[in-house]
Design a protein around this motif. Structure first.
Motif, PDB file in Angstrom:
ATOM      1  N   ASP A  44      25.134  89.994   8.686  1.00  0.00           N
ATOM      2  CA  ASP A  44      24.486  88.671   8.715  1.00  0.00           C
ATOM      3  C   ASP A  44      22.973  88.769   8.587  1.00  0.00           C
ATOM      4  OD1 ASP A  44      26.944  87.513   9.058  1.00  0.00           O
ATOM      5  OD2 ASP A  44      26.733  87.207  11.225  1.00  0.00           O
ATOM      6  N   ARG A  97      22.250  82.509  14.870  1.00  0.00           N
ATOM      7  CA  ARG A  97      22.291  83.822  15.508  1.00  0.00           C
ATOM      8  C   ARG A  97      23.259  84.747  14.750  1.00  0.00           C
ATOM      9  NH1 ARG A  97      20.917  85.581  20.598  1.00  0.00           N
ATOM     10  NH2 ARG A  97      20.422  83.426  21.204  1.00  0.00           N
ATOM     11  N   LEU A 114      22.190  90.748  18.241  1.00  0.00           N
ATOM     12  CA  LEU A 114      23.246  91.742  18.052  1.00  0.00           C
ATOM     13  C   LEU A 114      23.204  92.795  19.178  1.00  0.00           C
ATOM     14  CD1 LEU A 114      22.974  92.324  14.186  1.00  0.00           C
ATOM     15  CD2 LEU A 114      24.738  91.022  15.393  1.00  0.00           C
ATOM     16  N   THR A 121      25.973  87.482  14.043  1.00  0.00           N
ATOM     17  CA  THR A 121      27.076  87.969  14.883  1.00  0.00           C
ATOM     18  C   THR A 121      27.540  89.361  14.477  1.00  0.00           C
ATOM     19  OG1 THR A 121      28.682  86.844  13.452  1.00  0.00           O
ATOM     20  CG2 THR A 121      27.868  85.638  15.393  1.00  0.00           C
ATOM     21  N   VAL A 122      27.278  89.755  13.231  1.00  0.00           N
ATOM     22  CA  VAL A 122      27.590  91.108  12.752  1.00  0.00           C
ATOM     23  C   VAL A 122      26.381  91.604  11.960  1.00  0.00           C
ATOM     24  CG1 VAL A 122      30.098  90.761  12.690  1.00  0.00           C
ATOM     25  CG2 VAL A 122      28.701  90.193  10.667  1.00  0.00           C
TER      26      VAL A 122
END
Length: 304
Positions: free
Chosen positions: A187, A181, A262, A183-184
């Motif tokens: 990514d 997944r 996100l 996260t920012v």
């Protein structure tokens, strides 16, 4: 033939031949012999003074002059129809047909249901719904109104703003379990993107943070598609991450088939509008449908 001999009947026949591309099909539609259709077109060409159609054994196509004349015929016939309709009583004005163009995914998932509800209230009004992601020429195609997502450039049409369509990033639980997944925003460069091939610049994804920040990140993958419903299926199949309108995926989010990615960042929202041919906006049934749609669309997921 004298120019004064140009009639609505011949113009209507010519328009239908252009739209169907086949003389025999128009003859069957009108319930006349093919020779009658051929004669109407030939008489119109004689009156206008230029060839309007190029004929082969299988199909007819427009000449350059015919293309311009076809657009004029559409406007003339629509104005003639409008003048008759505006002379009717208010009751009979609520009978007849309306032609609508709509982007395919929005039409299939939401607008068809709104049209059904409208026709339940107004059973004498027929709706001809054309589903296409192409931005057609409303006047040339004989369309009364069109849904548009995104910025508009056609200033000759009457505009009814319906709201902003919010978007979010989504992916399937299966995809996120296999690939991790993000996260920012940065990514996303390591993930598979589901891209719209008919949207310019879709290889760069712009995201807005809840804190007002703005991020542009590379966005690419092994699957591109030119249809919103195709992107929806790719998301369900776990092929990657994609920005999606809330109305496109709301049911899938509720069913757990997709998840937000996100959630503190989102793609910019997109204007949703109705474009209406100005001359048609004065017709009672068209006005009635516009008001109905403007009221109902605001209840769609993610439209505000």
């Amino acid at each position: 033939m004298d120019k004064s001999e140009i009639s609505f009947e011949r113009m209507r026949t010519f328009v239908r031949v252009v739209e169907r591309g086949n003389l025999s099909a128009v003859a069957r539609e009108l319930g006349v012999g093919q020779s009658t259709v051929t004669r109407h077109v030939q008489e119109l060409e004689e009156a206008v003074g230029v060839p309007l159609l190029s004929r082969t054994t299988r199909r007819v196509t427009l000449t350059e002059e015919g293309s311009r004349y076809y657009a004029d015929c559409i406007q003339i016939l629509r104005l003639a129809e409008q003048s008759v309709e505006e002379a009717r009583t208010s009751r009979s004005a609520l009978a007849g047909s309306i032609r609508i163009s709509c982007t395919a995914a929005l039409g299939v998932l939401h607008i068809t249901k709104l049209i059904f509800a409208f026709q339940d209230l107004q059973p004498d009004i027929a709706i001809d719904l054309s589903l296409s992601d192409e931005r057609i020429d409303l006047v040339r195609e004989g369309v009364d109104m069109a849904f548009r997502l995104g910025p508009l450039t056609d200033s000759s049409m009457k505009l009814r703003a319906l709201g902003e369509s919010r978007r979010l990033l989504v992916a399937s639980p299966d995809y996120l379990a296999r690939h991790g997944r993000p996260t920012v925003p940065q990514d996303l460069a390591g993930h598979q993107a589901i891209r719209m091939s008919n949207v310019a610049g879709s290889d760069i994804l712009v995201l807005q943070g809840h804190d007002g920040s703005r991020h542009s990140v590379p966005f690419d993958g092994k699957f591109r598609v030119d249809h919103g419903l195709g992107a929806r299926e790719a998301l369900i199949a776990g092929r990657g991450i994609a920005p999606a309108h809330h109305w496109l995926v709301d049911d899938l989010l509720r069913q757990g088939k997709l998840e937000p990615v996100l959630p503190d960042y989102s793609p910019p929202s997109v204007p949703l509008s109705l474009l209406i041919v100005p001359e048609r906006s004065r017709i009672a049934r068209v006005r009635l449908l516009v008001e109905f749609l403007a009221d109902q669309v605001s209840a769609m997921p993610g439209v505000s």
